[in-house]
Design a protein around this motif. Structure first.
Motif, PDB file in Angstrom:
ATOM      1  N   LYS A 191       0.837  -1.212   0.000  1.00  0.00           N
ATOM      2  CA  LYS A 191       0.000   0.000   0.000  1.00  0.00           C
ATOM      3  C   LYS A 191       0.867   1.256   0.000  1.00  0.00           C
ATOM      4  N   ASN A 192       1.961   1.231   0.766  1.00  0.00           N
ATOM      5  CA  ASN A 192       2.870   2.379   0.782  1.00  0.00           C
ATOM      6  C   ASN A 192       3.506   2.584  -0.586  1.00  0.00           C
ATOM      7  N   ARG A 193       3.910   1.501  -1.210  1.00  0.00           N
ATOM      8  CA  ARG A 193       4.527   1.580  -2.544  1.00  0.00           C
ATOM      9  C   ARG A 193       3.511   2.093  -3.566  1.00  0.00           C
ATOM     10  N   ILE A 194       2.273   1.652  -3.477  1.00  0.00           N
ATOM     11  CA  ILE A 194       1.219   2.139  -4.383  1.00  0.00           C
ATOM     12  C   ILE A 194       1.040   3.647  -4.215  1.00  0.00           C
ATOM     13  N   SER A 195       1.038   4.096  -2.972  1.00  0.00           N
ATOM     14  CA  SER A 195       0.899   5.526  -2.692  1.00  0.00           C
ATOM     15  C   SER A 195       2.075   6.313  -3.278  1.00  0.00           C
ATOM     16  N   ARG A 196       3.292   5.774  -3.120  1.00  0.00           N
ATOM     17  CA  ARG A 196       4.469   6.437  -3.691  1.00  0.00           C
ATOM     18  C   ARG A 196       4.396   6.466  -5.219  1.00  0.00           C
ATOM     19  N   LEU A 197       3.913   5.368  -5.810  1.00  0.00           N
ATOM     20  CA  LEU A 197       3.775   5.349  -7.274  1.00  0.00           C
ATOM     21  C   LEU A 197       2.764   6.386  -7.744  1.00  0.00           C
ATOM     22  N   ASP A 198       1.667   6.554  -6.998  1.00  0.00           N
ATOM     23  CA  ASP A 198       0.683   7.581  -7.357  1.00  0.00           C
ATOM     24  C   ASP A 198       1.320   8.974  -7.346  1.00  0.00           C
ATOM     25  N   HIS A 212       8.847   9.497 -24.033  1.00  0.00           N
ATOM     26  CA  HIS A 212       9.495   9.080 -22.791  1.00  0.00           C
ATOM     27  C   HIS A 212       8.456   8.982 -21.667  1.00  0.00           C
ATOM     28  N   PHE A 213       7.555   9.941 -21.642  1.00  0.00           N
ATOM     29  CA  PHE A 213       6.469   9.941 -20.648  1.00  0.00           C
ATOM     30  C   PHE A 213       5.639   8.674 -20.758  1.00  0.00           C
ATOM     31  N   ALA A 214       5.280   8.291 -21.969  1.00  0.00           N
ATOM     32  CA  ALA A 214       4.441   7.108 -22.180  1.00  0.00           C
ATOM     33  C   ALA A 214       5.143   5.842 -21.712  1.00  0.00           C
ATOM     34  N   LYS A 215       6.445   5.718 -21.998  1.00  0.00           N
ATOM     35  CA  LYS A 215       7.198   4.536 -21.586  1.00  0.00           C
ATOM     36  C   LYS A 215       7.288   4.444 -20.051  1.00  0.00           C
ATOM     37  N   ILE A 216       7.625   5.559 -19.435  1.00  0.00           N
ATOM     38  CA  ILE A 216       7.753   5.563 -17.969  1.00  0.00           C
ATOM     39  C   ILE A 216       6.401   5.298 -17.319  1.00  0.00           C
ATOM     40  N   LEU A 217       5.372   5.951 -17.832  1.00  0.00           N
ATOM     41  CA  LEU A 217       4.031   5.772 -17.268  1.00  0.00           C
ATOM     42  C   LEU A 217       3.577   4.322 -17.374  1.00  0.00           C
ATOM     43  N   GLU A 218       3.838   3.695 -18.508  1.00  0.00           N
ATOM     44  CA  GLU A 218       3.448   2.303 -18.698  1.00  0.00           C
ATOM     45  C   GLU A 218       4.132   1.402 -17.659  1.00  0.00           C
ATOM     46  N   THR A 219       5.413   1.630 -17.443  1.00  0.00           N
ATOM     47  CA  THR A 219       6.163   0.837 -16.460  1.00  0.00           C
ATOM     48  C   THR A 219       5.574   1.009 -15.060  1.00  0.00           C
ATOM     49  N   TYR A 220       5.303   2.265 -14.674  1.00  0.00           N
ATOM     50  CA  TYR A 220       4.741   2.521 -13.347  1.00  0.00           C
ATOM     51  C   TYR A 220       3.344   1.934 -13.196  1.00  0.00           C
ATOM     52  N   GLU A 221       2.549   2.030 -14.246  1.00  0.00           N
ATOM     53  CA  GLU A 221       1.185   1.489 -14.182  1.00  0.00           C
ATOM     54  C   GLU A 221       1.195  -0.030 -14.043  1.00  0.00           C
ATOM     55  N   ILE A 222       2.103  -0.696 -14.756  1.00  0.00           N
ATOM     56  CA  ILE A 222       2.209  -2.161 -14.640  1.00  0.00           C
ATOM     57  C   ILE A 222       2.605  -2.536 -13.219  1.00  0.00           C
ATOM     58  N   ASP A 223       3.608  -1.833 -12.682  1.00  0.00           N
ATOM     59  CA  ASP A 223       4.070  -2.094 -11.317  1.00  0.00           C
ATOM     60  C   ASP A 223       2.934  -1.862 -10.310  1.00  0.00           C
ATOM     61  N   LYS A 224       2.225  -0.768 -10.508  1.00  0.00           N
ATOM     62  CA  LYS A 224       1.124  -0.429  -9.599  1.00  0.00           C
ATOM     63  C   LYS A 224       0.018  -1.483  -9.651  1.00  0.00           C
ATOM     64  N   ASN A 225      -0.361  -1.928 -10.834  1.00  0.00           N
ATOM     65  CA  ASN A 225      -1.410  -2.944 -10.961  1.00  0.00           C
ATOM     66  C   ASN A 225      -0.997  -4.267 -10.323  1.00  0.00           C
ATOM     67  N   GLN A 226       0.284  -4.635 -10.495  1.00  0.00           N
ATOM     68  CA  GLN A 226       0.774  -5.860  -9.863  1.00  0.00           C
ATOM     69  C   GLN A 226       0.720  -5.740  -8.343  1.00  0.00           C
ATOM     70  N   LEU A 227       1.095  -4.579  -7.820  1.00  0.00           N
ATOM     71  CA  LEU A 227       1.048  -4.363  -6.368  1.00  0.00           C
ATOM     72  C   LEU A 227      -0.388  -4.393  -5.844  1.00  0.00           C
ATOM     73  N   ILE A 228      -1.306  -3.806  -6.584  1.00  0.00           N
ATOM     74  CA  ILE A 228      -2.715  -3.811  -6.176  1.00  0.00           C
ATOM     75  C   ILE A 228      -3.242  -5.239  -6.110  1.00  0.00           C
ATOM     76  N   ASN A 229      -2.948  -6.030  -7.140  1.00  0.00           N
ATOM     77  CA  ASN A 229      -3.395  -7.426  -7.159  1.00  0.00           C
ATOM     78  C   ASN A 229      -2.749  -8.236  -6.044  1.00  0.00           C
ATOM     79  N   SER A 230      -1.472  -8.022  -5.834  1.00  0.00           N
ATOM     80  CA  SER A 230      -0.757  -8.747  -4.789  1.00  0.00           C
ATOM     81  C   SER A 230      -1.285  -8.373  -3.404  1.00  0.00           C
TER      82      SER A 230
END
Length: 104
Positions: A11-18, A37-55
């Motif tokens: 949850k803390n990591r999700i908050s930091r990603l937001d 560059h924005f699109a690439k970085i955003l995609e990476t963060y969104e994937i990480d965030k979704n994995q954290l939410i599911n986990s």
């Protein structure tokens, strides 16, 4: 409990990603980073965030199931202990049934 700690870490990591994503949008809108560059970085963060939410959701389900199992294992023992009140109540009910249903 380790699972609870992991859930809080997620949850803390999700908050930091937001927070990072908000700053990323701001930097993109101010022209500090390119759209590509924005699109690439955003995609990476969104994937990480979704994995954290599911986990985090899976961990919470595991914790809830564990808590329910613990409660189900301990509660019956509490109810099975005879107390003076329950013994008197059982005797009174037995007498009532015998009288009411004419049982000798």
């Amino acid at each position: 409990m380790k699972s609870g700690k992991n859930t809080n870490n997620h949850k803390n990591r999700i908050s930091r990603l937001d927070t990072i994503i908000k700053k990323l949008y701001k930097d993109n809108s101010e022209g500090k980073i390119s759209d590509e560059h924005f699109a690439k970085i955003l995609e990476t963060y969104e994937i990480d965030k979704n994995q954290l939410i599911n986990s985090a959701a899976e961990l919470e389900n595991i914790i809830d199931a564990s808590n329910r199992n613990s409660l189900m294992q301990t509660v019956p023992f509490v109810w099975l202990k005879p107390t003076p009140v329950s013994m008197i109540l059982a005797q009174k009910l037995s007498r009532f049934y015998k009288i009411y249903f004419n049982i000798k």
